[in-house]
Enzyme design. Sequence first.
Site: not given
Ligand code: VG1
Ligand code: CO
Length: 544
Positions: A18, A22, A113-114, A126, A278, A280, A282-283, A364, A366, A377, A497
């Site tokens: 996504t 990772r 990220s998270h 990325k 989070d 990085d 962006d959340r 989103e 998330s 984001k 999910r």
């Molecule tokens: C998750 C979220 C998605 C978000 C992605 C990256 O992806 O659901 O909405 O864009 O993380 O966010 P997935 O495929 O695990 O559902 V971040 O802040 O981790 O770069």
């Molecule tokens: Co992030």
Amino acid sequence: MQINTTTTQPYSDQNPGTSGLRKKVRVFQEKGYLENFVQSIFDSLDETDGKTLVLGGDGRYFNRQAIQTIIKMAAANGFSELLIGQGGLLSTPAASHIIRKYEAYGGLILSASHNPGGPDDDFGIKYNVSNGGPAPEKYTNAFYQRSLTIDSYRIAEMDDVDLDTIGSTQIDHLKITIIDPVSDYAELMQSIFDFNLLKQSIGSGYITLRFDAMHAITGPYAKRILVEMLGAPEDSVINATPLEDFGGHHPDPNLAHAHELAELMFGPNAPTFGAASDGDGDRNMITGSQIFVTPSDSLAIMAANAQLIPGYAKGLSGVARSMPTSQAVDRVAAAYKLPCFETPTGWKFFGNLLDAGKITLCGEESFGTGSNHVREKDGLWAVLFWLNLIARRRQPVADIVHEHWQKFGRDIYSRHDYEAVETEIANGIVEHLRNQLPTLPGQTFGEFTVKFADEFGYADPVDGSISKNQGIRVGFTDGSRIVFRLSGTGTVGATLRIYLEKFEAEPSKHDQDAQEALAELIGLAEQLCEVKMRTGRTAPNVIT
Ligand code: VG1
Ligand code: CO
């Protein structure tokens, strides 16, 4: 500088998900693993000679080593300038802004990220393109294809670069500039929000706040903007020092992982506003005294109030949300006659809409919200948006949310995650759901009658590219929905999910607990997907 070509063996698992590639740190440390992927990216780009590349990460374990390797590879691949955040740090939205501001060719952002960090946890990488946004699928597919056949990579023989001293050095054809990671971003925020009003509201004590940086990248950004520029007390920013392992926690801003903040916000001495970001940056998680704002509601409320913010005073061109995000923003768009787009999960799908001026805001479920100011984001941007809104409306968060629900109704919403499910079982669940799709429409389950059941696909309205298999949707005649999809960011097994949503127009029912209000849909989701039965689990790992 001497440039070496090193032979290598391809890996078969370098398919970006996504949001980038990772994997466990130990995987990235395997011989040639990082190098292969970086060279696959460089090989897939039209031209790297003479180009500028932005480089930075969220400071997690392996960040500095990876940056040194990438510097040497960028040098060997002909780049003429590297812009690197001091200490190897750049938040994702700041990297996006820097690519745009300095008209770089692209950027590499090092983050998972998270996901948790440390020697036994996750790392990620990325590529962002020249609009500052995550590489669209045509690029990520090309990176993956290249990685399957790669047999060598290019790397320069040079000393490690001092990442900590701001300034430029020239090494043969390559100029390396270490930049302050915060100042360009802080300036951008100042151009969007009413900093004078915010200073007054904070200085007078009308707004009290707590921001949890979760020992991740936003610490330095929040300190500079909230404390130094806006005058919030020093202790308004907690867990402000970025740590390589995020203090052993998941840097994931939700009520489960940001529990220190959650306890404060639902306790007797809650400030007016609480937020977290989070790994990085962006959340965002938005809370007020005694209230949590779901990300889907937050997007809708921002859209409904955007004209109160200086940067959006002229109004919005349109809005977009990812498919599993609740339909709350659609109601605002309908009321204000704004175009509204539904995209697959992941920020890369918003880039074209933003570039074409079709949308101004997007988000989103998330915990991601953003606008046309960058192509990612943006956590702190969302925090400043809410602070500006509270200051302009002179209302607590709870009142803003309740008034919104009274006007538009409430989309009661929750997401249930089943993490680290065995891949075969997860694929079996998806297959089982897929098989039911043709027969579901028209069927009634308790109070719910299925209106449509399909697998979401997206045709990009700007470039026409098609993305299939983006999640399974079951929609009901009353507008309720259940969505199922597999995560594309995890590093262990598969994560299922389940997204649940039910519309409630009646104000006397707006204060219901989401899990109670959604109980029947939760039961129905299990009946359809059998995750508990097939995995033997009794409950989701995380409920947001
Ligand atoms: C998750 C979220 C998605 C978000 C992605 C990256 O992806 O659901 O909405 O864009 O993380 O966010 P997935 O495929 O695990 O559902 V971040 O802040 O981790 O770069
Ligand atoms: Co992030």
